[in-house]
Scaffold this motif. Structure first.
Motif, short mmCIF file in Angstrom:
data_model
loop_
_atom_site.label_atom_id
_atom_site.label_comp_id
_atom_site.label_asym_id
_atom_site.label_seq_id
_atom_site.Cartn_x
_atom_site.Cartn_y
_atom_site.Cartn_z
N HIS A 295 0.83 -1.20 0.00
CA HIS A 295 0.00 0.00 0.00
C HIS A 295 0.87 1.26 0.00
O HIS A 295 1.77 1.42 0.84
CB HIS A 295 -0.91 0.01 1.23
N ASP A 296 0.55 2.16 -0.93
CA ASP A 296 1.25 3.44 -1.07
C ASP A 296 2.74 3.26 -1.33
O ASP A 296 3.52 4.20 -1.17
CB ASP A 296 1.06 4.30 0.19
N GLY A 297 3.14 2.04 -1.73
CA GLY A 297 4.53 1.79 -2.04
C GLY A 297 4.75 1.70 -3.54
O GLY A 297 3.87 2.02 -4.34
N ASP A 298 5.92 1.19 -3.90
CA ASP A 298 6.28 1.15 -5.31
C ASP A 298 6.22 -0.25 -5.91
O ASP A 298 6.48 -0.42 -7.10
CB ASP A 298 7.71 1.69 -5.49
N LEU A 299 5.88 -1.25 -5.08
CA LEU A 299 5.86 -2.62 -5.56
C LEU A 299 4.43 -3.02 -5.95
O LEU A 299 3.47 -2.70 -5.24
CB LEU A 299 6.40 -3.58 -4.49
N GLY A 300 4.33 -3.71 -7.05
CA GLY A 300 3.00 -4.07 -7.55
C GLY A 300 2.35 -5.19 -6.76
O GLY A 300 3.03 -6.12 -6.31
N GLN A 301 1.03 -5.05 -6.58
CA GLN A 301 0.30 -6.09 -5.85
C GLN A 301 0.26 -7.37 -6.68
O GLN A 301 0.37 -7.36 -7.89
CB GLN A 301 -1.12 -5.62 -5.49
N GLN A 302 0.11 -8.50 -5.98
CA GLN A 302 -0.03 -9.78 -6.67
C GLN A 302 -0.64 -10.80 -5.72
O GLN A 302 -0.74 -10.58 -4.51
CB GLN A 302 1.32 -10.29 -7.18
N TRP A 304 -0.53 -15.09 -4.69
CA TRP A 304 0.50 -16.12 -4.61
C TRP A 304 0.74 -16.76 -5.97
O TRP A 304 -0.18 -17.00 -6.73
CB TRP A 304 0.09 -17.18 -3.58
N GLN A 305 1.97 -17.01 -6.24
CA GLN A 305 2.50 -17.59 -7.47
C GLN A 305 2.50 -16.59 -8.62
O GLN A 305 2.49 -16.95 -9.79
CB GLN A 305 1.74 -18.88 -7.86
N GLY A 306 2.54 -15.27 -8.23
CA GLY A 306 2.88 -14.24 -9.18
C GLY A 306 1.80 -13.75 -10.10
O GLY A 306 2.10 -12.98 -11.02
N VAL A 307 0.53 -14.13 -9.88
CA VAL A 307 -0.52 -13.62 -10.76
C VAL A 307 -1.08 -12.32 -10.19
O VAL A 307 -1.11 -12.12 -8.98
CB VAL A 307 -1.65 -14.65 -10.96
N ALA A 308 -1.53 -11.45 -11.10
CA ALA A 308 -1.98 -10.14 -10.66
C ALA A 308 -3.49 -10.05 -10.49
O ALA A 308 -3.98 -9.08 -9.91
CB ALA A 308 -1.52 -9.08 -11.66
N ASP A 309 -4.25 -11.05 -10.96
CA ASP A 309 -5.71 -10.99 -10.83
C ASP A 309 -6.20 -12.15 -9.98
O ASP A 309 -5.65 -13.26 -9.99
CB ASP A 309 -6.37 -11.03 -12.21
N ARG A 310 -7.26 -11.88 -9.23
CA ARG A 310 -7.81 -12.88 -8.31
C ARG A 310 -8.36 -14.10 -9.04
O ARG A 310 -8.28 -15.23 -8.57
CB ARG A 310 -8.90 -12.24 -7.46
N ALA A 311 -8.94 -13.86 -10.22
CA ALA A 311 -9.55 -14.96 -10.95
C ALA A 311 -8.55 -16.05 -11.29
O ALA A 311 -8.91 -17.23 -11.42
CB ALA A 311 -10.22 -14.45 -12.22
#
Length: 813
Positions: A295-302, A304-311
């Motif tokens: 949050h409010d940082g520079d690293l992208g959310q993800q 587990w196992q490196g995927v960016a979407d919940r689906a």
């Protein structure tokens, strides 16, 4: 639709108020002992209650003096009551906790309670006797056997798992006791309690974690049941968060429920320590996905196992006691988006200060998933960082969700109309602006014809998304109760209000549109191009008469052949139905065919048969149902189809019922023309041609090979009685019929006055032979037309017998 108004007369001047009444009584236990300290509470039925404001007329009385506790002798008195109808609740307190709470008289619900009528200036007296309830007690400990002080235990009736019937806190020594439970089947549940910092999780008795699998416990009045709980630690998920191989502190890690939407499971969160490690503890038995957000940082959310979407996230299935480690994340640089949220109420944009908005990410299926929610600053600005590279949009609800229409970036109101922006690593995507416009609100009431709630009636709003294309509006806010509703935050535009029944009643409410329009084409359009509030968009629902249950389709059973009975099965018309039948051949009614069974005649050969069933259910109009057609009817004898030879005579034998056909394994009747006729065949034929006369059968069968059970018994006994057969001892009913026997039988049955010729007609039947006279008579009457030889010992075929019989029968005409 007319709404009747009831006239109410004005009270007479200086009319005296009715004298107050009271409710008194004595409360005892099962043994008749008075119970002290039982709380008596009253519910009053207001006869003038407003059904649009209340579900029923009952109101709990709270004022001082409107409830009472029983004295040492079990008595109580509640005075100063206006005359009317009351109901009473009897609540045991600490000293009487072993007794079951009830409503007078012995009911478990207010709806089932007995009315108490309080007269003016007098007392109504009740004498409740409370029942000793069941008790559930035991201990609650943790996995090490230590008491779980402050934990709870609840008892739920198995038919209502949403509300407890009793509960207790766990004492310092781990003990608990739930008393005063009414008899019934229960489910017991324990947990560490609100605000607990332990890793223990809720469980049902005997280490079960779902209500469906929980053990059911039958409790009877006064019984004691022991249920001990050993609470287990919930599952734990552990791992390390790094970036470029170095640990990251302060990253938010969450385990969110990924199972059925019918179940609620709390999200568990943790924050990474200085060494990048985290621990998510106290997880219930469920499926979870683990997400990481800087949050409010520079690293992208993800996830587990490196995927960016919940689906696309991997699901972890955990159970209490499990410790799953190695759920690590290597975060990479994220991007950010920024922009301004504005509101346009009168053609000019203004900052949307403090507006709530969602940042949504597009998953591989093209759906938008919420990544985070936030509020804009006072000037409408916002900036969200820590987003994984990908496609995003912004949805804002404005500074007031009830006033502004929820709008996506790009100005659309539906998810598919949202404009996407690309977020790249270590970059900011600016000017992701959204302008909202005033939302539309629509409110009103939905009542029945009596002014009360209309169960199962629902408002359905239609929005003109494009000219002439009416669809449901996008997701919006709203509120309401059993009668009133309010829908708000909808996009500007045109609306239609529809009211329909969403229940399963046999007499549902009739669908209608606002202002009593029966169809959408007649409906009033609510025009709100710039937003606005529509009030009083109400409906009075009336029930429609149920559509008659459709008539069941009748069926026809039997072989589709002339002479074979067909049977109609009308189907289930329900009790009391009156049924009538009509048979049709080739679509035309058959005269007189009005029973449930029908035997087609030769005239129907080649036609398909159907049956019409007319049914009249009690109180309903007549309904007619028609069966599917049969195959084209076979002739009476399926193997007799030509026109030459004996054919006409065979058909005569069948139509007159003189000679029966032979039913095959397929159910079809054939004549088997060239098959040998038997002695019983001619016996039956002659008996039928004589009209099947009634006569006294002998006490003992005449022939040892023709018992009383034989199908030709009556015919053969008749032949013997009439002197048509001279056989003795045995008759040989199944023996092949010889031509000379047929001649003798026919001659004797005719009883002719006949003088045989001096010279024999047939060279193989000389004068003086046994059958000479019979055969000569047969020739003289042209019943036989053979020349030269007669073949007296030759077998008579079934078709030849038909011809002999037809010619013989014609002698009488």
């Amino acid at each position: 639709m007319a709404l009747g108004l009831v006239a109410v007369g004005a009270p007479a001047a200086n009319a005296a108020e009715p004298a107050a009444g009271s409710i008194t009584g004595v409360v005892t236990g099962e043994a008749g002992a008075p119970l002290e300290g039982v709380l008596v509470q009253l519910f009053h039925c207001d006869p003038d209650f407003d059904p649009t404001q209340q579900a029923d007329c009952w109101t709990l009385l709270w004022a001082n003096g409107q409830s009472a506790k029983t004295a040492a002798d079990g008595t109580f008195a509640i005075e100063g009551l206006e005359p009317g109808t009351y109901r009473a609740a009897l609540g045991p307190q600490a000293a009487t906790a072993q007794y079951v709470r009830e409503y007078w008289d012995g009911a478990q619900t207010l709806e089932a309670a007995t009315d108490i009528e309080v007269p003016a200036g007098a007392a109504a007296t009740i004498a409740p006797t409370l029942e000793v309830g069941a008790t559930v007690s035991g201990t609650v400990v943790d996995g090490d056997g230590a008491p779980v002080s402050g934990a709870y235990v609840y008892a739920y009736l198995s038919g209502d798992l949403n509300s407890t019937r009793g509960g207790a806190s766990v004492a310092a020594d781990g003990s608990y006791a739930i008393t005063g439970l009414p008899a019934g089947e229960y489910v017991l549940k324990s947990g560490p309690g609100w605000g607990s910092t332990t890793e223990l999780v809720d469980e049902y008795w005997q280490d079960v974690y779902t209500a469906d699998a929980a053990t059911r416990v039958d409790l009877t009045a006064g019984a004691a049941f022991t249920a001990d709980f050993a609470l287990n630690a919930g599952a734990a998920i552990e791992g390390t968060v790094t970036t470029g191989g170095a640990p990251v502190e302060g990253v938010a890690v969450s385990a969110t429920y990924a199972g059925s939407p019918d179940r609620w499971v709390d999200t568990v969160t943790a924050t990474t320590a200085a060494d990048g490690t985290y621990r998510l503890a106290g997880l219930e038995q469920a499926d979870y996905v683990v997400g990481f957000s800087d949050h409010d940082g520079d690293l992208g959310q993800q996830y587990w196992q490196g995927v960016a979407d919940r689906a696309s996230a991997t699901t972890l299935t955990v159970a209490p006691g499990d410790v799953i480690d190695g759920i690590d994340a290597e975060l990479t640089a994220g991007g950010s988006i920024s922009g301004t949220l504005t509101e346009n109420a009168a053609g000019e944009g203004a900052p949307s200060a403090g507006a709530y908005f969602d940042v949504l990410r597009e998953n591989p299926a093209g759906a938008w998933e919420r990544v985070t929610s936030a509020q804009s600053t006072a000037d409408g600005g916002y900036r969200v960082s820590g987003l994984a590279p990908g496609e995003y949009t912004v949805l804002t609800y404005g500074s007031s969700s009830a006033r502004w229409a929820a709008t996506y970036h790009g100005g659309g109101y539906y998810p598919e109309d949202a404009a996407a922006v690309t977020v790249a690593a270590s970059a900011e995507t600016a000017d992701v602006n959204v302008e909202t416009r005033p939302g539309v609100s629509i409110s009103g009431r939905i009542t029945d014809e009596h002014g009360g709630a209309a169960p199962d009636a629902r408002l359905v709003l239609l929005y003109e998304r494009t000219p002439g294309n009416w669809v449901e509006p996008p997701a919006h806010g709203g509120a309401g109760d059993d009668i009133s509703y309010m829908a708000g935050g909808m996009p500007p535009g045109n609306y239609i209000a529809k009211f329909e029944d969403r229940g399963a009643s046999a007499e549902p409410y009739a669908t209608q549109f606002w202002q009593n329009a029966a169809t959408q084409a007649e409906a009033t359009v609510l025009e709100a191009p710039n937003g606005g509030a529509f009030e009083g968009v109400s409906a009075v629902m009336t029930r429609t008469a149920p559509e008659p249950e459709p008539a069941p389709t009748p069926t026809v059973t039997g072989t589709a052949q002339v002479g074979q009975a067909l049977t109609a099965a009308a189907g289930d018309w329900g009790p009391g139905a009156e049924l009538a039948y009509r048979w049709l051949a080739g679509g035309d009614p058959v005269d007189g065919a009005t029973a449930a069974e029908f035997t087609p005649a030769d005239a129907e050969a080649g036609s398909a048969i159907t049956v019409e069933v007319t049914g009249i259910r009690p109180g309903e109009p007549a309904l007619v149902a028609t069966s599917a057609p049969t195959a084209a009817l076979l002739p009476r004898f399926a193997d007799v189809t030509g026109t030459g030879g004996h054919t006409a005579n065979v058909r005569w034998a069948g139509a007159e019922g003189v000679i029966d056909g032979v039913r095959g394994a397929d159910g079809v009747v054939r004549f088997d023309s060239t098959r040998a006729a038997t002695r019983s065949t001619i016996a039956v034929a002659l008996y039928r041609l004589a009209g099947s006369p009634e006569f006294a059968l002998p006490a003992k069968p005449t022939f040892r090979d023709v018992p009383a059970s034989h199908e030709a018994y009556a015919a053969i006994e008749w032949m013997k009685r009439e002197g048509i057969t001279s056989s003795t001892g045995s008759f040989s009913p199944s023996a092949a019929l010889k031509r000379q026997e047929a001649a003798a039988f026919l001659y004797r049955a005719a009883e002719p006055a006949f003088a045989a010729p001096a010279k024999a007609t047939f060279s193989d039947v000389p004068k003086g032979s046994t059958y000479f006279t019979s055969i000569e008579w047969l020739a003289a009457e042209r019943i036989t037309t053979v020349k030269g030889t007669f073949g007296p010992t030759s077998t008579v075929t079934r078709e030849a017998l038909a011809t002999l019989l037809k010619r013989w029968d014609a002698l009488a005409d």
